[in-house]
Design a protein around this motif. Sequence first.
Motif, mmCIF file in Angstrom:
data_model
loop_
_atom_site.group_PDB
_atom_site.id
_atom_site.type_symbol
_atom_site.label_atom_id
_atom_site.label_comp_id
_atom_site.label_asym_id
_atom_site.label_seq_id
_atom_site.Cartn_x
_atom_site.Cartn_y
_atom_site.Cartn_z
ATOM 1 N N ILE A 587 50.999 31.708 40.240
ATOM 2 C CA ILE A 587 50.293 32.918 39.801
ATOM 3 C C ILE A 587 49.201 33.225 40.822
ATOM 4 O O ILE A 587 48.395 32.353 41.159
ATOM 5 C CB ILE A 587 49.668 32.726 38.402
ATOM 6 N N VAL A 588 49.214 34.449 41.341
ATOM 7 C CA VAL A 588 48.256 34.858 42.369
ATOM 8 C C VAL A 588 47.023 35.478 41.717
ATOM 9 O O VAL A 588 47.116 36.167 40.695
ATOM 10 C CB VAL A 588 48.912 35.869 43.342
ATOM 11 N N LYS A 589 45.862 35.220 42.308
ATOM 12 C CA LYS A 589 44.619 35.819 41.813
ATOM 13 C C LYS A 589 44.694 37.344 41.900
ATOM 14 O O LYS A 589 45.295 37.891 42.832
ATOM 15 C CB LYS A 589 43.432 35.316 42.634
ATOM 16 N N GLU A 590 44.080 38.003 40.939
ATOM 17 C CA GLU A 590 44.094 39.475 40.894
ATOM 18 C C GLU A 590 43.644 40.076 42.216
ATOM 19 O O GLU A 590 44.223 41.045 42.705
ATOM 20 C CB GLU A 590 43.179 39.967 39.769
ATOM 21 N N SER A 591 42.617 39.474 42.816
ATOM 22 C CA SER A 591 42.042 40.034 44.048
ATOM 23 C C SER A 591 42.978 39.923 45.253
ATOM 24 O O SER A 591 42.767 40.580 46.260
ATOM 25 C CB SER A 591 40.728 39.323 44.369
ATOM 26 N N ARG A 592 44.041 39.098 45.119
ATOM 27 C CA ARG A 592 44.940 38.886 46.260
ATOM 28 C C ARG A 592 46.362 39.370 45.986
ATOM 29 O O ARG A 592 47.255 39.152 46.815
ATOM 30 C CB ARG A 592 44.976 37.392 46.613
#
Length: 675
Positions: A587-592
């Motif tokens: 799961i990727v961070k929202e900012s990335r």
Amino acid sequence: MVWDQTDRQECLSYINHRRLETKLSEKDIDALLHETREFPPSDSFKLQANISNEAVYERALENREAFWESWAEELDWETKWTSVLEWTPPNARWFIDGKINVSYNCLDRHLETRGDKKAIIWEGEPGEVRTFTYRELHAEVSRFASALLKLRVEPGDRVAIYMPLIPEAVVAMLACARIGAVHSVVFGGFSSDALSDRINDAQAKVLITATTGYRRGNLVALKKLSDNAISNTPSIAHVVVVARHEEDRSTEMKEGRDHWYDEIMKDADPKCDAIPLDSEHMLFTLYTSGTTGKPKGIVHTTGGYLTGVYATTKWVFDLKEDDVYWCTADIGWVTGHSYVVYGPLSNGATVFLYEGAPDWPERDRMWSLVEKHKVTIFYTAPTAIRAFMKWGRQLPQSHDLSSLRLLGSVGEPINPEAWIWYHENIGGGRCPVVDTWWQTETGMIMITPLPGIVATKPGSATRAFPGIETAILNEAGERVDVGGGYLAITSPWPAMLRGIYGDPERFEKQYWSKWKGIYFTGDGARRDEEGYFWLLGRVDDVMNVAGHRIGTMEVESALVDHPAVAEAAVVGIGHEIKGTGIAAFVIVKESRKEESMRDPKAFESELKAHVVQKIGAIARPEKILITVELPKTRSGKIMRRLLRDIAEGRALGDVTTLADPTVVASLKERYEEQE
């Protein structure tokens, strides 16, 4: 025997629902459950075998302590023990009050009768060859032990070894053992981060490394990796560096800290007596992956460990005075400790070492080396055997392998197809195949055929070594005489681990908490009506990748360390060569998110490279799937069983405990699209 359909379903159910990280596919499991072929020892092999009498099993069973005492008596002790065993589960002490030195038993005691015999034959990847007789190896080890003393290394101090498979690596181990220093060998394929973690946990005082190592024609910059590691390791006072080539002298060296190996050897005293050490003196720590993210330092001591590896080397490999013995393991793994260095050398064997890949410069490299050096005993991993199969039988057939007389397998369960190929195409149908089961923690081989006694079955490790008590237990700790369950060891053995370095609570919880006073191996197995053991693989969150244990949590921690990753889940998947590969769900961070979606392939490559940087190339995931959610129970636990079902393309198991059952269906669809 042939197991029926009920047995097959029970076994597959066990694998799927116990989260067994097995190396074997359904096809392989079918082959195991229906395997009927049997290969008894030939009459000619029996006649020359070191041991060919079934009575040894009964003798060991009647008095286990007396059996192991008889083996210990074959070694050279400075002071004999007052009693054989003190057992207060989970803590064992073997050969109490005895004093012994491992280096002395591997070198000094052979000088009179084997001084001019070759101890080591080494070939490097580019083709250079070096040999050491026992007398020459003794001199080199004594001098380096003196050099370590000059660097103020004392008994009990930890010394890290981060080297390619060159003779100096063996010298370093034996020199540490000679003066009572505790060596901690770190595989040269590990990253600088992995090295620094292990140095810091052991609080190592000295690091021994080399400028470079070879791998498939490329140079691995070990000194540079070492420098990166020790920038975060305050305990390191000295670094000893082996220069592989004269041009390596331009390597940056830090004044006062870094020392060239050959230069400190020039000034070292050529005489350094082996120090008699208590039988329970710590010989080495070796780090292995666990179910948490932190690797654990397995502790092995002196007298019991040496007794175990000496005995098993002599009987399992039917070792003879004129054998040329080749175990293909690196010394960074326990197989290299026990069956490249300490077991063979304590028996006075000629050991062949090769630094390099099995397929460089050509895929027949191993067979070329067997032919060239007249290797008689060959011990390797099923991962390698499956690669040899894929490359074709014409490669071994193009070489004279008639010197071989015994083959071995280690590191993971071997499927019958690979066993038969190995037997026929490498052993020419005449060499016994000893399939061995053991662990870093056991220190020595535990389940194995004795080649002059036991009829082998493709895919089975057969019987416990005499003096070893193994059993299949169910969840309640009840014995399963015929059928599947957990593999356990029910009584102490000489080479058993003495703890996890600095963490006695983890030691007890990890290995001894499932059943009181019984060692839990973490492996699943079956036992047939003849009492043969069939290993199936891990039942915990440790993956066996190409014979190397890697914790799922370890890889997950490496992924989450990447600044773009919010969460990760890792599972083992079937792999044609490695047996088990690694699949990661991230799961990727929202900012990335936008960045990761711009070029998904490049982002996936970046994440794989990050894992390699944090752990090493052996932990590189085969597949990474970027997802927005992971399948979790209502309590928040990730259901890795379902992720394995997705990655293996199986029908999904029970999803009723999931907080959101739609997550797994969506994941499955996306994973299949990516294939």
